[in-house]
Design a protein around this motif. Structure first.
Motif, mmCIF file in Angstrom:
data_model
loop_
_atom_site.group_PDB
_atom_site.id
_atom_site.type_symbol
_atom_site.label_atom_id
_atom_site.label_comp_id
_atom_site.label_asym_id
_atom_site.label_seq_id
_atom_site.Cartn_x
_atom_site.Cartn_y
_atom_site.Cartn_z
ATOM 1 N N PHE A 150 0.802 -1.215 0.000
ATOM 2 C CA PHE A 150 0.000 0.000 0.000
ATOM 3 C C PHE A 150 0.842 1.276 0.000
ATOM 4 C CE2 PHE A 150 -2.246 -3.310 2.550
ATOM 5 C CZ PHE A 150 -3.081 -3.737 1.522
ATOM 6 N N TYR A 151 2.138 1.113 -0.217
ATOM 7 C CA TYR A 151 3.035 2.268 -0.363
ATOM 8 C C TYR A 151 3.876 2.117 -1.632
ATOM 9 C CZ TYR A 151 1.993 3.921 4.367
ATOM 10 O OH TYR A 151 1.342 4.408 5.489
ATOM 11 N N ALA A 152 3.280 1.584 -2.688
ATOM 12 C CA ALA A 152 4.061 1.236 -3.883
ATOM 13 C C ALA A 152 4.749 2.445 -4.502
ATOM 14 C CB ALA A 152 3.172 0.537 -4.907
ATOM 15 N N THR A 153 4.006 3.523 -4.736
ATOM 16 C CA THR A 153 4.609 4.689 -5.370
ATOM 17 C C THR A 153 5.598 5.367 -4.436
ATOM 18 O OG1 THR A 153 2.642 5.047 -6.726
ATOM 19 C CG2 THR A 153 4.143 6.899 -6.479
ATOM 20 N N TYR A 154 5.235 5.483 -3.171
ATOM 21 C CA TYR A 154 6.132 6.103 -2.198
ATOM 22 C C TYR A 154 7.436 5.306 -2.108
ATOM 23 C CZ TYR A 154 7.516 8.394 2.182
ATOM 24 O OH TYR A 154 8.180 9.106 3.161
ATOM 25 N N ALA A 155 7.342 3.984 -2.096
ATOM 26 C CA ALA A 155 8.540 3.148 -2.079
ATOM 27 C C ALA A 155 9.389 3.390 -3.325
ATOM 28 C CB ALA A 155 8.156 1.672 -1.975
ATOM 29 N N ALA A 156 8.723 3.531 -4.456
ATOM 30 C CA ALA A 156 9.446 3.734 -5.715
ATOM 31 C C ALA A 156 10.232 5.035 -5.716
ATOM 32 C CB ALA A 156 8.454 3.720 -6.881
ATOM 33 N N VAL A 157 9.593 6.125 -5.283
ATOM 34 C CA VAL A 157 10.281 7.420 -5.353
ATOM 35 C C VAL A 157 11.378 7.512 -4.297
ATOM 36 C CG1 VAL A 157 8.386 8.633 -6.469
ATOM 37 C CG2 VAL A 157 8.453 8.532 -3.971
ATOM 38 N N LYS A 158 11.149 6.954 -3.117
ATOM 39 C CA LYS A 158 12.180 7.018 -2.085
ATOM 40 C C LYS A 158 13.353 6.097 -2.428
ATOM 41 C CE LYS A 158 10.536 10.054 0.824
ATOM 42 N NZ LYS A 158 11.252 11.318 1.107
ATOM 43 N N ALA A 159 13.067 4.947 -3.020
ATOM 44 C CA ALA A 159 14.158 4.087 -3.484
ATOM 45 C C ALA A 159 14.925 4.756 -4.610
ATOM 46 C CB ALA A 159 13.608 2.736 -3.927
ATOM 47 N N GLY A 160 14.201 5.449 -5.481
ATOM 48 C CA GLY A 160 14.858 6.203 -6.543
ATOM 49 C C GLY A 160 15.785 7.269 -5.992
ATOM 50 N N LEU A 161 15.342 7.959 -4.940
ATOM 51 C CA LEU A 161 16.194 8.971 -4.313
ATOM 52 C C LEU A 161 17.432 8.335 -3.696
ATOM 53 C CD1 LEU A 161 16.538 11.945 -3.453
ATOM 54 C CD2 LEU A 161 15.231 11.393 -1.384
ATOM 55 N N ALA A 162 17.268 7.184 -3.083
ATOM 56 C CA ALA A 162 18.405 6.495 -2.480
ATOM 57 C C ALA A 162 19.442 6.093 -3.523
ATOM 58 C CB ALA A 162 17.928 5.273 -1.710
ATOM 59 N N ARG A 163 18.995 5.579 -4.648
ATOM 60 C CA ARG A 163 19.941 5.182 -5.693
ATOM 61 C C ARG A 163 20.553 6.410 -6.376
ATOM 62 N NH1 ARG A 163 19.023 1.565 -3.197
ATOM 63 N NH2 ARG A 163 20.991 2.390 -2.408
ATOM 64 N N PHE A 164 19.794 7.485 -6.482
ATOM 65 C CA PHE A 164 20.344 8.756 -6.960
ATOM 66 C C PHE A 164 21.507 9.164 -6.060
ATOM 67 C CE2 PHE A 164 20.273 13.400 -6.143
ATOM 68 C CZ PHE A 164 20.690 13.870 -7.373
ATOM 69 N N ASP A 165 21.292 9.086 -4.754
ATOM 70 C CA ASP A 165 22.335 9.457 -3.803
ATOM 71 C C ASP A 165 23.570 8.573 -3.952
ATOM 72 O OD1 ASP A 165 20.715 11.412 -2.779
ATOM 73 O OD2 ASP A 165 20.507 10.523 -0.791
ATOM 74 N N GLU A 166 23.342 7.275 -4.093
ATOM 75 C CA GLU A 166 24.468 6.354 -4.210
ATOM 76 C C GLU A 166 25.319 6.690 -5.431
ATOM 77 O OE1 GLU A 166 24.494 1.791 -3.361
ATOM 78 O OE2 GLU A 166 23.885 2.072 -5.448
#
Length: 268
Positions: A150-166
């Motif tokens: 129930f947090y699919a989009t939120y998980a996607a954008v926050k994971a995207g931010l994490a990989r951006f940071d990496e």
């Protein structure tokens, strides 16, 4: 990185984790500019932060608006004369089943939680490079590490931010700008007020001040990440790598209760 005297731009600083980080940085001697969309809440936060001592200014602007981001950077350079630390904290969430989430809500999460920090970081890099000791702090989410129903989009954008940071951290190695990624768990903030999820479905809230103190400690230690949740979270992260189907089964048992608890969780 020593914090005393550092010039900080912090988005979403009027409440929650953002205001707590601002307070913690001020206590260490930083000079801080906070931003937010609601002027009344922003002014109240400035009054509270100034009462603690230190230099703090506010800029009312929307981080998802290009003009707002430009106003933030112009403002911090005007108020502080430069920039040493950018804290991308502003965020929004809409929980619930994907097919019941509107396109506007999905786009808002993508704009605020992913695109805005990328664009603001890109615009801020010249000032951070000029500092010679620059730091980017991005507030992601524990949901970036373990996808929650129930947090699919939120998980996607926050994971995207994490990989951006990496990727950006590695891009900037040796160039005088570092990157720190923060993964808070459930935190007692205004963003969580519409969620009824509690310990029975794995959401044990901690104070925003605890997250802020962990961020300050990581800044001082030149760390590259902060993962909240202690040993329980660490075990879940490990299990998600070694036996993700075990977590699938665990969430399957929780689905009915979790769906009901988060169906009204919205802060956009």
């Amino acid at each position: 990185m020593q914090i005393e005297g550092k010039r900080v731009l912090l988005t979403g600083g009027s409440s929650g984790i953002g205001r707590a980080i601002a307070a913690a940085l001020l206590e260490k001697g930083a000079h801080v500019v906070i931003t937010g969309r609601r002027r009344d809440v922003l002014d109240a936060a400035v009054g509270e932060l100034q009462a603690r001592g230190g230099t703090v200014h506010a800029i009312g602007a929307d981080v998802s608006d290009p003009a707002g981001r430009a106003a933030m950077l112009d403002g911090v350079l005007e108020h502080l004369g430069g920039l040493d630390m950018l804290v991308n904290n502003a965020g929004g969430v809409r929980a619930g089943r994907l097919e019941e989430t509107t396109e506007a809500e999905i786009r808002a999460m993508v704009e605020v939680d992913l695109l805005a920090p990328i664009f603001l970081t890109r615009a801020a890099l010249p000032a951070l490079r000029a500092s010679g000791d620059g730091l980017i702090v991005d507030v992601a989410s524990a949901i970036a590490l373990i996808g929650i129903p129930f947090y699919a989009t939120y998980a996607a954008v926050k994971a995207g931010l994490a990989r951006f940071d990496e990727a950006l951290r590695r891009e900037l190695v040796g160039e005088g700008v570092r990157v720190l990624t923060v993964y808070p768990g459930a935190t007692d903030t205004p963003m969580m007020r519409t969620s009824r999820a509690g310990p029975e479905v794995g959401f044990t809230k901690e104070p925003a001040e605890a997250v802020a103190q962990a961020v300050v400690a990581a800044v001082l230690a030149d760390a590259f990440e902060v993962v909240r949740g202690g040993e329980v979270r660490a075990q879940m992260i490990a299990l998600n790598r070694t036996d993700p189907l075990a977590l699938d089964r665990r969430f399957a048992d929780l689905k009915p209760a979790l769906a009901e608890a988060v169906r009204d969780h919205a802060a956009l």
